[in-house]
Design an enzyme around this catalytic site. Structure first.
Site, PDB file in Angstrom:
ATOM      1  N   ASN A  40      -3.144  -7.533  -6.517  1.00  0.00           N
ATOM      2  CA  ASN A  40      -2.776  -7.247  -7.614  1.00  0.00           C
ATOM      3  C   ASN A  40      -1.164  -6.470  -7.701  1.00  0.00           C
ATOM      4  OD1 ASN A  40      -3.552  -6.485 -10.720  1.00  0.00           O
ATOM      5  ND2 ASN A  40      -3.823  -4.471  -9.772  1.00  0.00           N
ATOM      6  N   SER A  78      -0.919  -3.939  -7.001  1.00  0.00           N
ATOM      7  CA  SER A  78      -1.472  -2.883  -5.532  1.00  0.00           C
ATOM      8  C   SER A  78      -2.154  -4.020  -4.859  1.00  0.00           C
ATOM      9  CB  SER A  78      -2.374  -1.520  -6.008  1.00  0.00           C
ATOM     10  OG  SER A  78      -1.573  -0.628  -6.401  1.00  0.00           O
ATOM     11  N   TYR A 105      -5.494  -1.705 -10.201  1.00  0.00           N
ATOM     12  CA  TYR A 105      -5.209  -1.181 -11.098  1.00  0.00           C
ATOM     13  C   TYR A 105      -5.566  -2.218 -12.294  1.00  0.00           C
ATOM     14  CZ  TYR A 105      -4.414   1.149 -16.104  1.00  0.00           C
ATOM     15  OH  TYR A 105      -3.675   0.815 -17.112  1.00  0.00           O
ATOM     16  N   SER A 147       3.557   0.275  -6.414  1.00  0.00           N
ATOM     17  CA  SER A 147       1.729  -0.638  -6.111  1.00  0.00           C
ATOM     18  C   SER A 147       1.345   0.572  -4.624  1.00  0.00           C
ATOM     19  CB  SER A 147       2.747  -1.292  -4.626  1.00  0.00           C
ATOM     20  OG  SER A 147       1.920  -2.651  -4.813  1.00  0.00           O
ATOM     21  N   GLY A 148      -0.109   0.409  -4.489  1.00  0.00           N
ATOM     22  CA  GLY A 148      -0.995   1.473  -3.918  1.00  0.00           C
ATOM     23  C   GLY A 148      -1.648  -0.030  -2.698  1.00  0.00           C
TER      24      GLY A 148
END
Lengths: 357, 357, 357, 357
Positions: B202, B237, B130, B275-276
């Site tokens: 990120n 993420s 993101y 977080s992804g």
């Protein structure tokens, strides 16, 4: 030199504060027992059983929520298929050596029969790591009585570490390993929550060992303290049991368990192929009456998991280090020796890197 | 000061040697392309698309084996359900910002139609992190043309890092993040094998940032270099794409992907709730003709995975650090600023801890 | 002959009673909307979007619990990585054709922006099955406006079935397929609980089709009603969305979703390789305020899941059959025809096997 | 009336042809052994152990590929964590009663020690279903010697079914259950491939029992043949072992295992909460030398899995039915009786529905 815990040496890792005992038993109700099996005849045994009760004897009818994660699966933890499905744990669990999982598993059922636990059947949770380098595992020195002794002897309070219970014959980063524990206290959902971890540490190579980022394994190399093998393999395993009083759903216990990987990585593990790195997390913050049709539980907000994740990683890291600083040099089968991590050299190394006193 | 790669600064992490480019493109055939989208009108865009081709244009009919792992799932990678089922990847994949996953996904299908790829249907793989703090993500600045440009522009050789492609608007450990890459060469199954990693980084908080174990995030605190937020959250993420020429089965690709967690942990990440953290690994060492009834593949011995695991962890660690040292201070929407990691201070800090020159 | 629902034909399957509407909308609050896209120029389109709201517009801030399962993964459902991790669904979801997943996904984000939903980012849930045999899917006839129309038009009450919304171009057991729905009411944990299912059915071969155990596909063979292909493949897919008002934890939603397999098996599906059989279940019996730190939820006893499992299997079975009895003979691209299941022959066949009136 | 196999009764299910034995042993090299434990003193035992060798004694060093799936996890299969990770099976496996999993597990290790198998450690695969209604499971009648007897006695050829080995005390759809087996031969990747299944069937309610779609459980109701309980529960479990000579990767074995659900559904099971429905599949078409660094294996095309899936479903269905038609009325502890499925009534019912002769 007498063995110690990491913080007794003036050292520390992580940013979060530990609980009063810096042990899994900081989570109220959790009890730990060890049966240590050491003899040289008729077989050479350096092994044992460690039992963990998530709660008091009401655990049989008031389950805790639970979940598990596998970093690397060259290992066994029985009972996990049902935990994956149901998300509840309504039993004490045990950790032992690889070749004694069966006898300990059935012993837990016999224990439940003895205790007249109301049940249809039981699917006990038993984890393992392999101690066959020091102990004649193939001669099956662990008996059902040892499992019962560990279960019966479990208490709260300080937890014996190092060469005890299931950790008796373990090897970690080419030093003597074993049982270790630690805890962290964080604020989650507006309340102080404890995460406690107990490990049976039996994994890792010397070169990668780090303490608070310091390359201790390179500094205390095989030339300084011999490894147990001419050609060290990357084998071994680690079982981590994570307890928390934060109210987690099963799915959230699984997420917590997954963070043990981070703590192991910080010490220098990465889940080698021959490692059984299996992590079980349970929450005493949600108790489920097994006879109730409908149970009220609480779900902590997903975002509130973040401090718990950090706590789980830090407590796992320190639990492993406590296993290393507590375990003593051990002589096993065929005169084989596994050396303890030398504490004075550890302190000296850390000082050189600006840590400790 | 000009931006650089970690090793250009005289710094290094890990024990294993990198490949010639120290990039994912060290794995023969892998190509990377970036479409960087930066404008201030009609919307403020600091975003883009990064494309990765696992192989040449024959990838559409000669799949590579593949697997994926999720450390924390507050993210998206489309196409993973089919990868989990089938274990093959027969397409280029893209990484972009969270709100542009859809347009990029469908663009890959349109690209395949344009290329007259023989197919029944396509299930493209698109990951995201993101960038809405710097970029007006809700105004959807990424178009299908950007995806096509990234795909068309992909090449082997050195990979632009930092604020490029999907990494343009990223933030990592409260410094400017973005795209980074690294590689390692190890001996597995008797042959030199390369593991290359590309990340879109990120994630992370300042306090936990470490470089080779040195607590850089504490040393270069928010008083020294401001964070982008008054109250830093733990969000963000990381997507990691791992490539290897070692001949892995799908199940082994999945195992490799799981080791990205270790590299992230070494830098200071632990998978916060928001977080992804999604990792995809593929092996060019096994190619599967999609029209063949039966395909010969090779299975590397499980024990031979161990050096590859270490390589995956080390390359992921260094890829993140390369993203940090390459990314430049960026001003985005509403005048918001994310500062780059200052390289002179990094070097100075590392020297104080005995690292670097 | 006019199309009908299975029970309108005097036929029934399963042992459990349906809800008043025999539809997913029997679960209070669930709403369904269709945007049907049928035109012959500029492209031939037999496609659309179906939207499902798990609850009213408060869904954006009061999530339902959710879980998903994949029988066979040659398909896509975006957003499932986060559902797997978090176990919550705080959005409406859509089903469309394979090549329009991206545009519909991003459209849900734009919809949330339009509705000024408080959010950081969104990871929409969009499933698909492939309609490219009848529809020029490669020309991307679905637009964001269609997704918005389906979302805006969603209502409770009876659900249009057959060739509507995402089901417009579907083929099932070599008859015309599409959207179908059904429900069951059972007693679980002492209360009446509803399980409702909606399917987009696009899978299966003629020979295996069964209705209440009767081999309808053999009785109404390709000599009686032509198949759509000379050489029928086993391809296709089915998306099933399961809703219940029983208070389920995320882990229990996942268990419920898994039972869609049983319903599909009863009709004659087994998850062929080229099928994307993806099932999402949610529970409106537990609502979680996304801004709360701690949410009270209820866990139904594991044993109380059993009647819900049977309900899920039965409702899935009947939902597929309703899709078949509702869908009408359709002519698509290049004059291709998919025939509807002939209702008179169905009744006649069932009578011969002792079923129906 | 003498017990029989389903086809001996003039009945059949499914569309695909069985192998010569219509048994798991149609897969070349597969061997099955039973140790049946029946006594009334000192405890009442209706139990045993069933052993399956995926291949000859070279299995210890030439693994088969393997994968597993869980429909419902109220059960145990040890060793599956390593199978999930590695995808190989290099041992015989056993099935027994729930409370004897441990003793049988450790017995397999002792067996390997006896056989001087080259190994570091062993993680045996032992599955279970519960026989405590007929047998005094809590008195642990199974010993290591029984496991050894089953292992030593294993042969190819016809497989004894019904009340033998691990199936001795089982109950299925409220009739006497036990061991059953069946096979199918299909063309996949241009070659004739066999899928064989062996089940230990202990699940299901009477009402849902179907044979080839005929509602046999409703037709032969509790008024005709008494159930074993006043209030039948939905409990019980089923273990299915699937063997094939088609060359499958581990990931493909997992896919095959998942299709056992379909076969169970066709007979009337849906995975009730208290059921441990665990399916293991292995492929003898890929053998992996455990000492080799690199092993050539074959990957069958994903689309070629479809006929194998149907074969797996059909063979599972018929294996369960063979267990039911083979098992005999059994009297167990406290005089409890479980009635066999009456074969004459079965035939008569099937005839009324137009099946059989």
């Amino acid at each position: 030199m007498a063995r110690a815990r990491l913080r007794d040496l003036g050292l520390r890792t992580g940013l979060l504060p530990p609980g009063p005992l810096n042990a899994i038993t900081d989570v109220t109700g959790v009890r730990v027992g060890h049966a240590t099996v050491v003899h040289d005849a008729p077989s050479v045994a350096r092994t044992g059983v460690t039992a963990i009760w998530p709660a008091g004897s009401d655990i049989w009818t008031r389950a805790v929520t639970a979940g598990f994660h596998v970093l690397n699966g060259d290992g066994e933890m029985t009972g996990t298929i049902w935990i994956e499905e149901q998300g509840l744990l309504a039993m004490p669990l045990c950790i032992t050596n690889t070749h004694s999982v069966g006898v300990v598993r059935d012993a837990i059922i016999a224990y439940a029969v003895r205790e007249r636990v109301p049940m249809r059947w039981l699917l006990p949770v038993v984890g393992e790591t392999y101690d066959g380098w020091l102990s004649e595992a193939h001669r099956f020195p662990v008996t059902a009585a040892h499992a019962v002794a560990a279960l019966d002897g479990a208490t709260g309070g300080a937890v014996p570490e190092g060469c005890v219970g299931g950790g008796t014959g373990m090897i970690c980063h080419e030093f003597k390993g074993g049982i270790g524990t630690a805890s962290r206290v964080v604020t989650a959902a507006g309340a102080a929550c404890t995460v406690g971890v107990l490990v049976q540490a039996n994994y890792g190579v010397r070169d990668l060992l780090r303490v608070d980022g310091v390359p201790v394994g390179l500094e205390i190399g095989r030339d300084v303290v011999p490894s147990h093998r001419e050609v060290p393999t990357l084998g071994g395993s680690i079982i981590a049991v994570l307890a928390t009083d934060a109210p987690l759903l099963p799915i959230q216990c699984k997420r917590l368990a997954r963070r043990a990987t981070v703590g192991i990585a910080w010490v220098g593990g990465f889940g080698s192929n021959s490692s059984g790195d299996i992590f079980l997390a349970f929450s005493t913050g949600n108790r489920v009456q097994t006879t109730a049709n409908l149970s009220p539980v609480q779900m902590i907000a997903p975002d509130e998991m973040t401090p718990l994740f950090q706590a789980a990683a830090e407590a796992t890291e320190e639990a492993i280090l406590n296993a290393l600083t507590a375990a003593e040099t051990t002589v096993g089968r065929e005169g084989r020796v596994v050396h303890a991590l030398p504490l004075d050299r550890l302190q000296e190394t850390m000082r050189r890197y600006g840590r400790g006193r």
